[in-house]
Design a protein around this motif. Structure first.
Motif, PDB file in Angstrom:
ATOM      1  N   MET A 148      36.934  25.651  27.651  1.00 32.76           N
ATOM      2  CA  MET A 148      36.537  25.795  29.048  1.00 32.76           C
ATOM      3  C   MET A 148      36.243  27.259  29.350  1.00 32.76           C
ATOM      4  SD  MET A 148      38.670  24.808  32.508  1.00 32.76           S
ATOM      5  CE  MET A 148      38.743  23.100  32.039  1.00 32.76           C
ATOM      6  N   MET A 149      35.131  27.519  30.035  1.00 34.86           N
ATOM      7  CA  MET A 149      34.762  28.880  30.375  1.00 34.86           C
ATOM      8  C   MET A 149      35.751  29.463  31.381  1.00 34.86           C
ATOM      9  SD  MET A 149      31.181  30.265  32.040  1.00 34.86           S
ATOM     10  CE  MET A 149      30.237  29.666  30.648  1.00 34.86           C
ATOM     11  N   GLN A 150      36.157  30.712  31.143  1.00 39.79           N
ATOM     12  CA  GLN A 150      37.089  31.357  32.056  1.00 39.79           C
ATOM     13  C   GLN A 150      36.436  31.572  33.410  1.00 39.79           C
ATOM     14  OE1 GLN A 150      38.784  34.982  30.618  1.00 39.79           O
ATOM     15  NE2 GLN A 150      39.844  35.444  32.511  1.00 39.79           N
ATOM     16  N   GLN A 151      37.178  31.287  34.476  1.00 42.73           N
ATOM     17  CA  GLN A 151      36.659  31.488  35.824  1.00 42.73           C
ATOM     18  C   GLN A 151      37.244  32.778  36.381  1.00 42.73           C
ATOM     19  OE1 GLN A 151      37.608  28.467  38.773  1.00 42.73           O
ATOM     20  NE2 GLN A 151      35.618  28.717  39.734  1.00 42.73           N
ATOM     21  N   TYR A 152      36.395  33.768  36.567  1.00 43.01           N
ATOM     22  CA  TYR A 152      36.846  35.061  37.058  1.00 43.01           C
ATOM     23  C   TYR A 152      36.988  35.040  38.576  1.00 43.01           C
ATOM     24  CZ  TYR A 152      35.673  36.672  32.385  1.00 43.01           C
ATOM     25  OH  TYR A 152      35.621  36.837  31.027  1.00 43.01           O
ATOM     26  N   GLN A 153      37.885  35.888  39.072  1.00 44.02           N
ATOM     27  CA  GLN A 153      38.162  35.931  40.510  1.00 44.02           C
ATOM     28  C   GLN A 153      37.740  37.273  41.093  1.00 44.02           C
ATOM     29  OE1 GLN A 153      41.176  33.587  42.631  1.00 44.02           O
ATOM     30  NE2 GLN A 153      42.383  35.437  42.534  1.00 44.02           N
ATOM     31  N   ILE A 154      37.043  37.213  42.220  1.00 43.25           N
ATOM     32  CA  ILE A 154      36.514  38.414  42.864  1.00 43.25           C
ATOM     33  C   ILE A 154      37.035  38.506  44.292  1.00 43.25           C
ATOM     34  CG2 ILE A 154      34.406  39.577  43.657  1.00 43.25           C
ATOM     35  CD1 ILE A 154      32.953  38.269  41.313  1.00 43.25           C
ATOM     36  N   LEU A 155      37.504  39.686  44.657  1.00 43.05           N
ATOM     37  CA  LEU A 155      37.896  39.957  46.033  1.00 43.05           C
ATOM     38  C   LEU A 155      36.714  40.596  46.751  1.00 43.05           C
ATOM     39  CD1 LEU A 155      39.892  40.278  48.401  1.00 43.05           C
ATOM     40  CD2 LEU A 155      40.679  42.415  47.335  1.00 43.05           C
ATOM     41  N   VAL A 156      36.225  39.933  47.795  1.00 39.11           N
ATOM     42  CA  VAL A 156      35.123  40.449  48.607  1.00 39.11           C
ATOM     43  C   VAL A 156      35.704  40.991  49.904  1.00 39.11           C
ATOM     44  CG1 VAL A 156      32.985  39.891  49.832  1.00 39.11           C
ATOM     45  CG2 VAL A 156      33.485  38.801  47.624  1.00 39.11           C
ATOM     46  N   VAL A 157      35.478  42.283  50.158  1.00 39.13           N
ATOM     47  CA  VAL A 157      35.990  42.925  51.373  1.00 39.13           C
ATOM     48  C   VAL A 157      34.787  43.378  52.192  1.00 39.13           C
ATOM     49  CG1 VAL A 157      37.549  44.658  52.307  1.00 39.13           C
ATOM     50  CG2 VAL A 157      37.951  43.741  50.005  1.00 39.13           C
ATOM     51  N   GLU A 158      34.483  42.637  53.245  1.00 36.89           N
ATOM     52  CA  GLU A 158      33.276  42.879  54.046  1.00 36.89           C
ATOM     53  C   GLU A 158      33.519  42.372  55.461  1.00 36.89           C
ATOM     54  OE1 GLU A 158      30.256  43.772  55.813  1.00 36.89           O
ATOM     55  OE2 GLU A 158      29.941  44.220  53.677  1.00 36.89           O
ATOM     56  N   ASP A 159      33.316  43.246  56.471  1.00 37.54           N
ATOM     57  CA  ASP A 159      33.632  42.849  57.842  1.00 37.54           C
ATOM     58  C   ASP A 159      32.483  42.145  58.557  1.00 37.54           C
ATOM     59  OD1 ASP A 159      32.144  45.206  57.969  1.00 37.54           O
ATOM     60  OD2 ASP A 159      33.067  45.822  59.860  1.00 37.54           O
ATOM     61  N   GLN A 200      44.146  43.166  55.729  1.00 38.08           N
ATOM     62  CA  GLN A 200      44.067  41.859  55.072  1.00 38.08           C
ATOM     63  C   GLN A 200      43.694  42.029  53.598  1.00 38.08           C
ATOM     64  OE1 GLN A 200      40.775  39.441  56.308  1.00 38.08           O
ATOM     65  NE2 GLN A 200      41.657  37.533  55.521  1.00 38.08           N
ATOM     66  N   ALA A 201      42.745  42.922  53.333  1.00 39.22           N
ATOM     67  CA  ALA A 201      42.325  43.176  51.954  1.00 39.22           C
ATOM     68  C   ALA A 201      43.469  43.746  51.131  1.00 39.22           C
ATOM     69  CB  ALA A 201      41.138  44.140  51.942  1.00 39.22           C
ATOM     70  N   LEU A 202      44.206  44.687  51.702  1.00 38.21           N
ATOM     71  CA  LEU A 202      45.326  45.300  50.984  1.00 38.21           C
ATOM     72  C   LEU A 202      46.402  44.271  50.671  1.00 38.21           C
ATOM     73  CD1 LEU A 202      46.571  47.866  49.841  1.00 38.21           C
ATOM     74  CD2 LEU A 202      47.491  48.371  52.111  1.00 38.21           C
ATOM     75  N   ASP A 203      46.706  43.413  51.636  1.00 40.45           N
ATOM     76  CA  ASP A 203      47.716  42.369  51.420  1.00 40.45           C
ATOM     77  C   ASP A 203      47.281  41.405  50.319  1.00 40.45           C
ATOM     78  OD1 ASP A 203      49.244  43.492  53.424  1.00 40.45           O
ATOM     79  OD2 ASP A 203      48.591  42.082  54.971  1.00 40.45           O
ATOM     80  N   ASN A 231      39.751  52.120  55.993  1.00 43.00           N
ATOM     81  CA  ASN A 231      38.392  52.206  55.451  1.00 43.00           C
ATOM     82  C   ASN A 231      38.376  51.973  53.941  1.00 43.00           C
ATOM     83  OD1 ASN A 231      38.545  54.741  53.906  1.00 43.00           O
ATOM     84  ND2 ASN A 231      38.712  55.756  55.889  1.00 43.00           N
ATOM     85  N   GLY A 232      37.172  51.758  53.423  1.00 42.76           N
ATOM     86  CA  GLY A 232      37.022  51.405  52.019  1.00 42.76           C
ATOM     87  C   GLY A 232      37.496  52.477  51.061  1.00 42.76           C
ATOM     88  N   PHE A 233      37.306  53.748  51.409  1.00 47.28           N
ATOM     89  CA  PHE A 233      37.748  54.826  50.532  1.00 47.28           C
ATOM     90  C   PHE A 233      39.274  54.815  50.382  1.00 47.28           C
ATOM     91  CE2 PHE A 233      33.771  57.327  51.907  1.00 47.28           C
ATOM     92  CZ  PHE A 233      33.038  56.819  50.845  1.00 47.28           C
ATOM     93  N   ASP A 234      39.973  54.632  51.501  1.00 51.28           N
ATOM     94  CA  ASP A 234      41.441  54.584  51.440  1.00 51.28           C
ATOM     95  C   ASP A 234      41.923  53.330  50.718  1.00 51.28           C
ATOM     96  OD1 ASP A 234      41.740  57.005  52.728  1.00 51.28           O
ATOM     97  OD2 ASP A 234      41.930  56.114  54.726  1.00 51.28           O
ATOM     98  N   LEU A 235      41.199  52.221  50.909  1.00 49.56           N
ATOM     99  CA  LEU A 235      41.552  51.002  50.179  1.00 49.56           C
ATOM    100  C   LEU A 235      41.375  51.194  48.677  1.00 49.56           C
ATOM    101  CD1 LEU A 235      40.103  48.018  52.263  1.00 49.56           C
ATOM    102  CD2 LEU A 235      42.501  48.473  51.739  1.00 49.56           C
ATOM    103  N   CYS A 236      40.301  51.871  48.299  1.00 51.81           N
ATOM    104  CA  CYS A 236      40.051  52.124  46.881  1.00 51.81           C
ATOM    105  C   CYS A 236      41.212  52.900  46.265  1.00 51.81           C
ATOM    106  CB  CYS A 236      38.742  52.892  46.713  1.00 51.81           C
ATOM    107  SG  CYS A 236      38.261  53.172  44.991  1.00 51.81           S
TER     108      CYS A 236
END
Length: 230
Positions: free
Chosen positions: A1-12, A39-42, A64-69
């Motif tokens: 079975m092909m591995q299913q990768y998971q992606i976190l999308v952070v977009e307001d 929410q993204a951080l959690d 903001n995205g820079f601080d989240l990164c």
């Protein structure tokens, strides 16, 4: 079975977030979606061990995205990040890359190009990071035998300790019997006992548990064996 990768999308932007998520799902990716910084951080704190890539906007509510990164790289340093933003100043791109982002795409963008970049980055980083396991602000490098513990300190473990960690993490949420552990990690002419394994588990709790007396990750199942929960 092909591995299913998971992606976190952070977009307001709700409509854009849904469009990205839908197209990723059509490409057989699992998607976690966040529309605000906290929410993204959690979500990342809870799921960093199963997230394979982050698509991250810069202009977000709360954080903001820079601080989240910065925060993401502390929790799961090997998880690749693509900034996805309307900011197209060179200084912003440089800032994002300095923080550890792997790519930077400016809006408006072509969905096909985005999907190709996602696919290529996951393929590349999976080859590079397959030896690293991240969970709960901790990491285990199965090639270098180095770990980062719950306090952020680095240590080098023995080959057998790393072998036991690999066995437990590869069978996450499943009980592994003492006999199976001994069979896989000890030679026939070596003496190994439950007490030996117990001592390793106690050490793992000191490294990776906030409260070793009340373990969350490394569990002993009386009379059976051991179980790891991320």
């Amino acid at each position: 079975m092909m591995q299913q990768y998971q992606i976190l999308v952070v977009e307001d932007e709700q409509s854009l977030a849904q469009t990205i998520a839908l197209n990723l799902q059509l490409e057989n990716y699992k998607v976690l979606l966040a529309t605000a910084g906290q929410q993204a951080l959690d979500l990342f704190k809870t799921n960093s061990h199963v997230i394979n890539l982050v698509l991250l906007d810069v202009m977000l509510p709360e954080i903001n995205g820079f601080d989240l990164c910065k925060a993401f790289k502390k929790i799961g340093p090997s998880v690749p990040i693509i900034f996805l933003t309307a900011k197209n100043q060179i200084s912003d791109k440089i800032e994002g890359l300095k923080l550890g982002a792997d790519d930077y795409i400016t809006k408006p963008f072509d969905l096909e190009e985005l999907l190709l970049r996602v696919s290529n980055l996951i393929k590349r980083t999976q080859k590079e990071t397959i030896a690293v396991f991240n969970f709960n602000n901790c990491s285990i490098n199965f090639e270098t035998f180095e770990i980062k513990d719950i306090y952020g300190a680095s240590s080098t473990l023995s080959k057998r300790e790393i072998g036991l960690l690999k066995l437990l993490t590869e069978h996450e949420n499943k009980v592994i019997s003492r006999d199976e552990i001994i069979e896989k990690l000890w030679d026939l002419n070596e003496n190994a006992s439950s007490r030996t394994i117990d001592n390793y588990i106690l050490n793992f709790r000191k490294y990776f548990e906030a409260n070793p007396k009340e373990p969350v990750h490394f569990h002993s199942i009386r009379g059976v064996g051991y179980k790891f929960i991320a």
